[in-house]
Each structure stands twice: as structure tokens, then as C-alpha cells.
Design a protein around this motif. Structure first.
Motif, mmCIF file in Angstrom:
data_model
loop_
_atom_site.group_PDB
_atom_site.id
_atom_site.type_symbol
_atom_site.label_atom_id
_atom_site.label_comp_id
_atom_site.label_asym_id
_atom_site.label_seq_id
_atom_site.Cartn_x
_atom_site.Cartn_y
_atom_site.Cartn_z
ATOM 1 N N GLU A 190 0.858 -1.182 0.000
ATOM 2 C CA GLU A 190 0.000 0.000 0.000
ATOM 3 C C GLU A 190 0.895 1.233 0.000
ATOM 4 O O GLU A 190 1.784 1.362 0.848
ATOM 5 C CB GLU A 190 -0.900 0.001 1.232
ATOM 6 C CG GLU A 190 -1.800 1.228 1.348
ATOM 7 C CD GLU A 190 -2.492 1.314 2.697
ATOM 8 O OE1 GLU A 190 -3.669 1.701 2.748
ATOM 9 O OE2 GLU A 190 -1.845 0.978 3.708
ATOM 10 N N PHE A 191 0.652 2.148 -0.944
ATOM 11 C CA PHE A 191 1.492 3.356 -0.979
ATOM 12 C C PHE A 191 0.762 4.551 -0.383
ATOM 13 O O PHE A 191 1.242 5.192 0.526
ATOM 14 C CB PHE A 191 1.983 3.637 -2.405
ATOM 15 C CG PHE A 191 0.920 3.729 -3.450
ATOM 16 C CD1 PHE A 191 0.449 4.958 -3.885
ATOM 17 C CD2 PHE A 191 0.385 2.582 -4.043
ATOM 18 C CE1 PHE A 191 -0.524 5.063 -4.863
ATOM 19 C CE2 PHE A 191 -0.587 2.673 -5.024
ATOM 20 C CZ PHE A 191 -1.040 3.921 -5.432
ATOM 21 N N ASP A 192 -0.414 4.904 -0.877
ATOM 22 C CA ASP A 192 -1.185 6.023 -0.335
ATOM 23 C C ASP A 192 -2.594 5.899 -0.888
ATOM 24 O O ASP A 192 -2.821 6.068 -2.086
ATOM 25 C CB ASP A 192 -0.549 7.363 -0.732
ATOM 26 C CG ASP A 192 -1.224 8.547 -0.032
ATOM 27 O OD1 ASP A 192 -2.210 8.325 0.691
ATOM 28 O OD2 ASP A 192 -0.764 9.687 -0.205
ATOM 29 N N ASN A 193 -3.560 5.607 -0.011
ATOM 30 C CA ASN A 193 -4.926 5.384 -0.489
ATOM 31 C C ASN A 193 -5.613 6.667 -0.933
ATOM 32 O O ASN A 193 -6.719 6.623 -1.456
ATOM 33 C CB ASN A 193 -5.767 4.710 0.606
ATOM 34 C CG ASN A 193 -5.886 5.570 1.854
ATOM 35 O OD1 ASN A 193 -5.058 6.439 2.106
ATOM 36 N ND2 ASN A 193 -6.912 5.321 2.647
ATOM 37 N N LYS A 194 -4.961 7.832 -0.753
ATOM 38 C CA LYS A 194 -5.531 9.089 -1.203
ATOM 39 C C LYS A 194 -4.810 9.648 -2.421
ATOM 40 O O LYS A 194 -5.187 10.701 -2.930
ATOM 41 C CB LYS A 194 -5.484 10.124 -0.078
ATOM 42 C CG LYS A 194 -6.297 9.730 1.149
ATOM 43 C CD LYS A 194 -6.206 10.792 2.228
ATOM 44 C CE LYS A 194 -7.008 10.386 3.462
ATOM 45 N NZ LYS A 194 -6.899 11.404 4.541
ATOM 46 N N ALA A 195 -3.784 8.964 -2.893
ATOM 47 C CA ALA A 195 -2.984 9.469 -4.006
ATOM 48 C C ALA A 195 -3.575 9.024 -5.331
ATOM 49 O O ALA A 195 -4.447 8.140 -5.402
ATOM 50 C CB ALA A 195 -1.542 8.982 -3.890
ATOM 51 N N GLN A 196 -3.095 9.646 -6.394
ATOM 52 C CA GLN A 196 -3.497 9.274 -7.744
ATOM 53 C C GLN A 196 -3.078 7.835 -8.029
ATOM 54 O O GLN A 196 -1.935 7.451 -7.793
ATOM 55 C CB GLN A 196 -2.822 10.218 -8.752
ATOM 56 C CG GLN A 196 -2.925 9.784 -10.208
ATOM 57 C CD GLN A 196 -4.304 10.057 -10.788
ATOM 58 O OE1 GLN A 196 -5.010 10.914 -10.286
ATOM 59 N NE2 GLN A 196 -4.661 9.350 -11.825
ATOM 60 N N GLY A 197 -4.023 7.030 -8.508
ATOM 61 C CA GLY A 197 -3.713 5.645 -8.848
ATOM 62 C C GLY A 197 -3.960 4.651 -7.742
ATOM 63 O O GLY A 197 -3.625 3.472 -7.900
ATOM 64 N N SER A 198 -4.534 5.076 -6.616
ATOM 65 C CA SER A 198 -4.786 4.132 -5.530
ATOM 66 C C SER A 198 -5.906 3.154 -5.866
ATOM 67 O O SER A 198 -6.036 2.111 -5.229
ATOM 68 C CB SER A 198 -5.129 4.885 -4.245
ATOM 69 O OG SER A 198 -6.312 5.657 -4.409
ATOM 70 N N GLY A 199 -6.728 3.479 -6.851
ATOM 71 C CA GLY A 199 -7.779 2.564 -7.281
ATOM 72 C C GLY A 199 -8.893 2.380 -6.274
ATOM 73 O O GLY A 199 -9.522 1.312 -6.235
ATOM 74 N N GLY A 200 -9.145 3.381 -5.429
ATOM 75 C CA GLY A 200 -10.210 3.266 -4.438
ATOM 76 C C GLY A 200 -9.913 2.308 -3.314
ATOM 77 O O GLY A 200 -10.842 1.763 -2.688
ATOM 78 N N ALA A 201 -8.630 2.076 -3.028
ATOM 79 C CA ALA A 201 -8.258 1.143 -1.966
ATOM 80 C C ALA A 201 -8.619 1.705 -0.597
ATOM 81 O O ALA A 201 -8.577 2.912 -0.361
ATOM 82 C CB ALA A 201 -6.758 0.842 -2.030
#
Length: 575
Positions: free
Chosen positions: A426-437
């Protein structure tokens, strides 16, 4: 006395000024406005109780022919206004008597009921603002369902995109390798054709095994969310190897003994078997020597790199697309995920020389005289699979080098069970590209299914490859670790939030992964190469389209590039 002539006859008739009925001074139609009319008007019901209010304008009589709805004949704007006012006054004197729901407007989901939802402004249906597209449910229980995901916003002729797709950047990715003029295109196959293939293949048989395995540390299987289950990911230096097919001495030895027709590794084979799930560009090398085929990869290939959210609807942005968040770009995330999957399997095993599981032969790639670091826990199983068809004059077998990461004791029988260990990051669930994680720290324990379902959607290709590799190696368990950044703004430090266990076959069923389709894809490309002469061939996944191209290339392709890369690495080591 009779008239003497025709002229006398005419002159004797009563005098008239014009033809037609006699004129009168009475006004019959005073005060009655002229009713404008449309060519789209049809004579139908005397009273239509199913169209009321605003729906009358969209779904009433004007629905018959929208092309003529605004073409009113026989009246100017002033007369139209008068007519509309008269009509409104007349309708105001009536009231609705029947308050029962009509079947035409009922959204019934009961047995035998049917409902139709259409996008905004679609023909023949109520206007529903903000609808994504068309969903049609036909019949009741057990009935067929039809989906139309065109996502049109203007009804007929609208834009065929999903929700807010117009705001998403148009991705133009680069190919993993650029075809040259000396390359000859042989085949071009799209994924829709590959997905229809099927070949039933058995579980395979073991040919030989090498290396050793440490035992898995069960303390990592604690319930995620507890403070004791979160551990820092440590970097431990161990000697790990990723030897290509052509450089594997065991595969070369088996080829000389004519043990099979096709030779490859599980890393390469999983990419080919899961090709229809891939989005990013990749390439494979196929070498034919006589009646043998070697499926290989080139140095620096994307196959060795672990992707992140490759299948997400809103995937991470490329560096070339002008993203300001450099640590969350595609290349940076792949490097981060690859590093995590190198160090995570080393950390979750108990390194003990007295309790390790030795295979039949020693490590095939480790040389203690040259290496300064001890080898990592790894077992290499060379397994044979039968890809023969009934129409084949001779059987076609494939030998695959598979890998195992650790071993664990069964709690009931006490027998050793082989496991493969991989890590999702998991990198950042609010960043671009998180895919709604979801946020793993707060949701991994309480919403495990939702977190896993999101990862299956965003990383379908990666998880499918890991599952295929586990099945090829005949692993009993697939361990998936959930690793997150300690700080979302830094990609250097990570923590292990938890580890989940899966049976590879059951996990494949959950992902709707069909291994028979993967075997058929391998057999299809093998037949294509066997029809050609001896030489080198390259499979390239198109970077922007779901298709694969097969090229015939010169034998020295990629060798010059490998020599240049080796010279640069040697110069860097000397400095």
C-alpha cells in the motif's frame, strides 16, 4: 316568353359577385384560437393517465417522433403562447381520480417482474438524471440479465464513457521494446481470441529438485490490527537469483537428454498464461533449436518487476505524463514493490541451519567462493507437464523450473507443507492511482474481504501470476503479506500489517482464473513457432491495445544491448 339567345339567358339570372356559398355577416368562430399542430402528433388514447407532469413533455405524445417535436405548423409565436395558456387553464380544472400505481411506472423486482433503467435523455424511458448508462433486467427469478455499460450521458448519441471518464487522462504508454526494420511480423492476436482457448492439462510430475527451505515464522499469522501484529520491514542481505531459461544449467542438461519439447521458468510462463489480464507492455523471447523451444526473457525485462494497480480503472500515472508525485509514478511503484517482494520472504522465515529442509540436490546457482552473502531460502523444482493433443503424432511435454519460498509443519499430520510467499504493498490510499483502496491500518482487520476484493480488482494480473506460479510448483499454501508505508510520503520505510493464507486452487477460483485457458495460450504460440524455421522470435504485448504480436528477429537481437549494459555496470563497479 323564352329568351332569344344564350346572352339573354345569362342576363336573366340573379347577379353574383363570386362562386361558392353566399356570404354572411354572422361570426361563428369568434374567440376560438387556432390550435397549432405537429407532424409527430398521433391519435391515441382519449386520456393518458401514465404520463404526468414533466414526464408528459418527454414521454407523452411527443415521444412518438422527437424529430418533429419542436416543428409547429400553422401558428406564430404569439398564437402558440395563447394556445398554451388556454391549454393550461383547461387542464387546471381537472384532477386525478385514479391514484393506483400503474404497471408502466412500477420498478418491480419481484418474480416475473421487469424493470428498465436508461441513461439521461434515452428514448422511450423516464429521464433519470445522472444515470451511468443502461441496465436491463429481463424476467424474474432465474431470468436472463443484460448489461449495457456504454455509460452514455446524453441518451442516444451520448459519450460512451464511464463515470467521469472525461476527466481522466488518456494514457499513451510506450512499448517494452521497439520493433526494428529487421523484425518480421508473423502473427497478431487479440486477447478476445486468446480468452476462448482451452486445453486440459494434468497437475504435472516432479523431475528433480534443488536448494533448501527454511521454516515459516507462524508469529506473522496473528490477527491483523493488533499492535503486536504490526512489525517493521527489515532489509536483510541474502543472495537471490533470477536465472533465465537459456542460462539455467539444469534446463540445458534436461534439454540434452531430450526430456521435453518446451523449456521455461515459472516467472516467464505465468506471464504468458495470464496474458489476457495484462495492461502494461511486456516481451518474451522464444528460441527454436531443432524440435525444442526455449521460452525466455531478456535482461532488464518488465517481467521481473512487480506491478502496482496495473488493472485499476484509474491506474498510477507515468512519469512522462507530468505527474508531480514522483514516488507514486508507475516506475517508482514498480521498483518499490519489487524491493518489498525481495526482502519480505526473507524476513518471515526462521533461519536455522539445524531445522531447514534440504532438497535432493544443492543450490544450483549459489557459489560460496564468489558470494559474500548467504543464500536465501529457496527451492527449485523442475516439473514436467503434458501439453499433447490427440491428433499429435508425438507427445509434447514442457519442463518448467518452479520456485518455493518456505516450508511449514502441518498442525494435524505434522508433515511438511510447501508455501510461496508474496507481498501486496500500500502506498497512499488518497494518491493518484490508488484505485479506491481502503485504509489498510483501519480496515484490514474489520473488512478483510473488502480489502482483498479491491486488490483482486486493481492487481488482477499480478495476483493471477502469483497464483499460477504456486500451482505450477504444487505449493500447498500461498502466503500474502500486506505491507504499507510507514509514512505515505516516503517510500523508504515500510511495516508489515498482516499475513493471510490461501489455497492456490481455491484462490484461483475466487479470481475466476482458468488454468486450462493459460495452457492453451502456451500451446498456441508453441505451434506457431514450430511451424517456422529455427531462429529467434519475440512476443510483444502492445502497450495501448489488448493484443500480442509475434515477430521473427535476427539471432543477435538484444545481445548487443546486453553487452552495453554489462560494460556500463562494470564501469560503475570500478568507480
Amino acid at each position: 316568353m323564352a329568351p332569344a339567345s344564350l346572352l339573354d339567358l345569362v342576363s336573366s339570372l340573379p347577379s353574383t359577385d363570386s362562386w361558392g356559398p353566399p356570404t354572411t355577416t354572422e361570426t361563428t368562430y369568434n374567440g376560438v384560437p387556432y390550435a397549432p399542430f405537429s407532424k409527430g402528433d398521433k391519435l391515441g388514447r382519449m386520456a393518458d393517465w401514465t404520463t404526468e407532469g414533466k414526464d408528459r413533455e418527454r414521454g407523452g405524445r411527443q415521444q412518438y417522433n422527437r424529430n418533429y417535436r419542436d416543428q409547429i405548423y400553422g401558428a406564430g409565436p404569439a398564437l402558440q403562447t395563447v394556445f398554451n395558456i388556454e391549454g393550461q387553464n383547461e387542464e387546471a380544472t381537472f384532477s386525478l381520480v385514479d391514484n393506483s400505481r400503474t404497471s408502466a411506472r412500477t420498478r418491480g423486482f419481484g418474480r416475473g417482474g421487469g424493470t428498465v433503467f436508461r441513461g439521461r435523455g434515452a428514448r422511450g424511458g423516464p429521464a433519470q438524471r445522472g444515470a451511468r448508462g443502461t441496465f436491463q433486467r429481463v424476467g424474474g427469478r432465474g431470468g436472463a440479465q443484460q448489461y449495457d455499460n456504454r455509460g452514455q450521458r446524453g441518451g442516444r448519441g451520448g459519450r460512451r464513457f464511464g463515470w467521469k471518464d472525461y476527466d481522466k487522462p488518456q494514457r499513451t504508454r510506450e512499448a517494452s521494446v521497439q520493433p526494428k526494420d529487421s523484425w518480421r511480423l508473423l502473427e497478431e492476436i487479440d486477447f478476445s481470441r486468446l480468452s476462448k482457448l482451452n486445453l486440459d492439462t494434468g497437475d504435472g510430475e516432479d523431475v528433480d529438485d534443488y536448494g533448501f527451505l527454511y521454516y515459516y515464522d507462524r508469529s506473522y499469522d496473528k490477527q491483523p490490527g493488533a499492535p503486536t501484529s504490526i512489525r517493521k520491514l527489515n532489509v536483510t542481505e541474502r543472495a537471490a537469483y533470477n536465472v533465465t531459461t537459456s542460462h539455467d544449467p539444469i534446463i540445458n542438461e534436461l534439454a540434452e537428454k531430450d526430456e521435453a519439447t518446451i523449456f521455461t521458468t515459472d516467472n516467464v510462463l505465468s506471464m504468458l498464461m495470464c496474458a489476457p489480464r495484462s495492461v502494461y507492455s511486456w516481451d518474451l523471447i522464444i528460441i527454436r533449436q531443432g524440435n525444442k523451444i526455449f521460452i525466455d526473457k531478456r535482461d532488464g525485462s518488465n517481467i521481473d518487476r512487480v506491478t502496482v494497480n496495473e488493472n485499476a480503472a484509474d491506474a498510477p500515472m507515468e512519469t512522462a505524463e507530468g505527474t508531480k508525485d514522483s514516488i507514486n509514478s508507475v516506475g517508482a511503484l514498480m521498483e518499490e514493490a519489487t524491493h518489498i517482494n525481495h526482502v519480505f520472504p526473507i524476513q518471515v522465515v526462521q533461519e536455522s541451519e539445524t531445522t531447514k529442509r534440504d532438497m535432493a540436490h544443492e543450490h544450483p546457482f549459489y557459489n560460496p567462493e564468489e558470494e559474500t552473502d548467504p543464500p536465501a531460502s529457496k527451492a527449485y523444482k523442475y516439473r514436467r507437464f503434458d501439453l499433447s493433443l490427440e491428433a499429435d503424432p508425438e507427445p509434447m511435454h514442457m519442463i518448467v523450473r518452479t520456485e518455493l519460498d518456505a516450508v511449514v509443519k502441518n498442525n494435524i499430520s505434522g508433515e511438511d507443507q510447501f508455501i510461496n510467499i508474496k507481498a501486496l504493498n500500500e502506498f497512499d490510499n488518497k494518491a493518484q492511482g490508488s484505485g479506491g483502496a481502503l485504509d489498510w491500518r483501519s480496515k484490514l482487520a474489520s473488512q478483510r474481504g473488502a480489502v482483498l476484493a479491491t486488490e483482486m480488482k486493481n492487481n488482477s494480473c499480478k495476483l493471477a501470476r502469483w497464483t499460477v506460479q504456486s500451482i505450477l510448483a504444487k505449493a500447498d499454501t500461498l502466503k500474502l503479506g500486506f505491507v504499507s508505508r510507514q509514512n505515505p510520503k516516503s517510500s523508504n520505510d515500510h511495516v508489515v500489517l498482516g499475513v493471510f493464507s490461501f489455497k492456490p486452487r481455491e484462490f484461483a477460483s475466487q479470481m475466476n482464473l482458468n488454468l486450462n485457458n493459460g495452457w492453451a495460450i502456451v500451446r498456441t504460440f508453441a505451434d506457431m513457432v514450430l511451424k517456422e524455421a529455427d531462429g529467434k522470435y519475440v512476443l510483444v504485448k502492445d502497450p495501448n491495445k489488448p493484443l500480442i504480436r509475434l515477430y521473427n528477429v535476427p539471432m543477435n537481437t538484444f545481445e548487443e544491448e546486453a553487452e552495453e549494459i554489462g560494460a556500463v555496470e562494470e564501469a560503475a563497479d570500478e568507480e
